[in-house]
Enzyme design. Structure first.
Site, PDB file in Angstrom:
ATOM      1  CG  HIS A  48      -8.136  14.018  -0.830  1.00 22.32           C
ATOM      2  ND1 HIS A  48      -9.119  13.489  -0.028  1.00 22.32           N
ATOM      3  CD2 HIS A  48      -7.603  12.966  -1.516  1.00 22.32           C
ATOM      4  CE1 HIS A  48      -9.194  12.188  -0.223  1.00 22.32           C
ATOM      5  NE2 HIS A  48      -8.286  11.840  -1.119  1.00 22.32           N
ATOM      6  CG  ASP A  95     -10.131  10.394  -4.578  1.00 29.34           C
ATOM      7  OD1 ASP A  95      -9.424  10.196  -5.560  1.00 29.34           O
ATOM      8  OD2 ASP A  95     -10.778   9.487  -4.031  1.00 29.34           O
ATOM      9  CG  ASP A 137      -7.081   9.118  -3.415  1.00 29.79           C
ATOM     10  OD1 ASP A 137      -6.927  10.343  -3.315  1.00 29.79           O
ATOM     11  OD2 ASP A 137      -7.685   8.442  -2.560  1.00 29.79           O
ATOM     12  CE  LYS A 150      -8.356  -1.675  -3.980  1.00 32.16           C
ATOM     13  NZ  LYS A 150      -9.781  -1.970  -3.703  1.00 32.16           N
ATOM     14  CG  ASP A 207     -10.979  15.750   1.675  1.00 33.27           C
ATOM     15  OD1 ASP A 207      -9.763  15.772   1.918  1.00 33.27           O
ATOM     16  OD2 ASP A 207     -11.504  14.898   0.925  1.00 33.27           O
ATOM     17  CB  CYS A 224      -4.355  11.422  -0.626  1.00 37.83           C
ATOM     18  SG  CYS A 224      -4.633   9.635  -0.661  1.00 37.83           S
ATOM     19  CE1 TYR A 225      -2.350   5.842  -1.058  1.00 41.68           C
ATOM     20  CE2 TYR A 225      -4.301   6.186  -2.411  1.00 41.68           C
ATOM     21  CZ  TYR A 225      -3.693   5.612  -1.309  1.00 41.68           C
ATOM     22  OH  TYR A 225      -4.425   4.821  -0.455  1.00 41.68           O
ATOM     23  CG  HIS A 274      -1.848   1.086   1.403  1.00 42.85           C
ATOM     24  ND1 HIS A 274      -1.484   2.338   1.826  1.00 42.85           N
ATOM     25  CD2 HIS A 274      -3.190   1.129   1.205  1.00 42.85           C
ATOM     26  CE1 HIS A 274      -2.550   3.119   1.872  1.00 42.85           C
ATOM     27  NE2 HIS A 274      -3.595   2.408   1.497  1.00 42.85           N
ATOM     28  NE  ARG A 329      -5.555  -0.829  -1.275  1.00 44.46           N
ATOM     29  CZ  ARG A 329      -6.714  -1.405  -0.947  1.00 44.46           C
ATOM     30  NH1 ARG A 329      -6.764  -2.693  -0.652  1.00 44.46           N
ATOM     31  NH2 ARG A 329      -7.824  -0.708  -0.939  1.00 44.46           N
TER      32      ARG A 329
END
Length: 432
Positions: free
Chosen positions: A372, A362, A267, A264, A369, A269-270, A219, A261
């Site tokens: 993020h 995201d 996103d 997936k 938010d 945040c990654y 992850h 991952r």
């Protein structure tokens, strides 16, 4: 089973195609508008972001009651985002935040999610990073380092790992938050470090990434936490960095952003959790080169006397050998070019995660938010500085997507705090 059934797309495929369609529509929009009108889409909406963030630090709506146990995180996400944008809060808001976080500090050490709540490693990390981000004597001196050390020792499990709270779960996140806090406060010692490396190693999976606990799936967030922890304790040479790189480079998708991952969705945040991994890898070239040499020779990537001698700390004893690892890591030149497409990542963040009215999300179709916003901006900073050879080198204009005014403040990649504020804290804690 007939051929039509075997060709039916899976739910995962349909969701991926939908996200790709939304993202590519936004990229096509940019190319379809006149060049003189593109600047609005390419520009970081700095003032709107600061307004969104400052309003959130002053007052949140009733829907945020579900985050009552995460209030230090809200402070950190907001304050760090404001600092990345090159701004700071006014004196009244700063003092109110210090007072609030002081009320979250448990009499027996550590910080809870709010006043009177159980101390927790995650909110301790968030509170201390928030106070470092505020900076200044009043903020930094509000941290009771002796009590924090006592709390960290209490969270230490005989196995070597850490528990998130009393009788709580053990995972890589707990190890990182504990070690990061101890390191930045210059209280990291052999007792806290003992056995941590073995636990992190047990979480590196067959894919090469790092999972939250042994036997789980690799992850992005845990990979960053595990890698950063191993750097901070001087044992990063024990990880199989070649397979870790092999895993993380394939997490950047066609959209330009990162997934957390395998299989997936992208996103925002990654942008930091995976992008930050690359920022660390760039400074580990000597270990990576030795591991590659071993593989070419038909051996194991982590079986070498030379690797055992490559360490991030000297032969000093106690906390002295750990106190400057984070500081000295900055001196390591980034001799490797980034192993990800930094402009593509910046494009995803600016065009797909950024909202023109302020804040980040995201992906298209999601709401903005503070979480993020924090990690999109952190990832944007990492990407902008990814071609800089050292921490003091400003990036060239071609390394920044959009106008050069989009440039953010640089961060310390091990702690995710603003670089100048890290230096202030390091000097304060090293001399007090």
């Amino acid at each position: 089973m007939d051929s039509s059934e075997t060709q039916s797309p899976t739910v995962t495929q349909r969701e991926q195609w939908m996200v790709e369609s939304q993202v590519f529509q936004m990229y096509e929009l940019l190319s379809s508008v006149p060049r003189n009108a593109q600047s609005v889409l390419l520009e970081l909406q700095r003032d709107k972001h600061i307004e969104f963030l400052t309003n959130g630090l002053r007052q949140l709506g009733p829907s945020f009651c579900v985050l009552d146990a995460n209030r230090p995180w809200l402070c950190y996400w907001i304050l760090h985002s404001i600092a990345l944008l090159g701004d700071s809060v006014d004196d009244e808001l700063e003092n109110n935040t210090i007072d609030f976080l002081s009320r979250c500090q448990d009499p027996n050490g550590g910080y809870g999610g709010g006043p009177g709540q159980m101390p927790h490693l995650a909110t301790t990390y968030a509170a201390i990073n928030a106070l470092i981000t505020l900076g200044g004597h009043r903020s930094l001196s509000s941290i009771n380092r002796g009590k924090v050390y006592t709390f960290l020792r209490r969270m230490k499990d005989p196995s070597g790992a850490f528990r998130m709270h009393d009788a709580g779960e053990m995972d890589v996140r707990a190890c990182y938050t504990a070690i990061s806090v101890a390191s930045v406060l210059t209280i990291l010692d052999d007792e806290l470090v003992k056995g941590v490396g073995n636990f992190i190693l047990s979480c590196q999976t067959y894919e090469g990434g790092i999972s939250g606990e042994p036997g789980s799936e690799a992850h992005g967030g845990y990979t960053f936490c595990g890698l950063a922890t191993m750097v901070l304790i001087g044992e990063v040479n024990r990880l199989d960095l070649t397979s870790l790189i092999d895993w993380v480079v394939f997490r950047q998708g066609v959209e330009g952003g990162f997934q957390g991952r395998t299989n997936k969705l992208v996103d925002g945040c990654y942008s930091f959790w995976q992008g930050g991994v690359f920022a660390l890898i760039q400074k580990l070239h000597s270990i990576i080169e030795e591991q590659l040499r071993l593989l070419d020779a038909g051996g194991s990537a982590i079986d070498s006397p030379q690797l055992a001698s490559i360490s991030c700390h000297s032969g000093k004893r106690g906390s002295a050998k750990f106190s400057n690892i984070g500081f000295n890591f900055l001196k390591e030149p980034a001799e490797m070019e980034p192993l990800f497409h930094s402009i593509a990542l910046q494009q995803y963040i600016i065009l797909c995660s950024q909202l023109q009215e302020g804040g980040f999300r995201d992906k298209p179709g999601k709401h903005r938010d503070y979480y993020h916003t924090c990690y999109c901006l952190s990832g944007l900073s990492v990407a902008q500085y990814s071609y800089s050879k050292d921490a003091d080198s400003p990036p060239l204009p071609r390394a920044v997507f959009g106008p050069y005014s989009n440039l953010l403040e640089p961060i310390h990649p091990l702690y995710n705090v603003i670089l100048d504020l890290y230096h202030e804290a390091h000097e304060f804690f090293s001399t007090s």
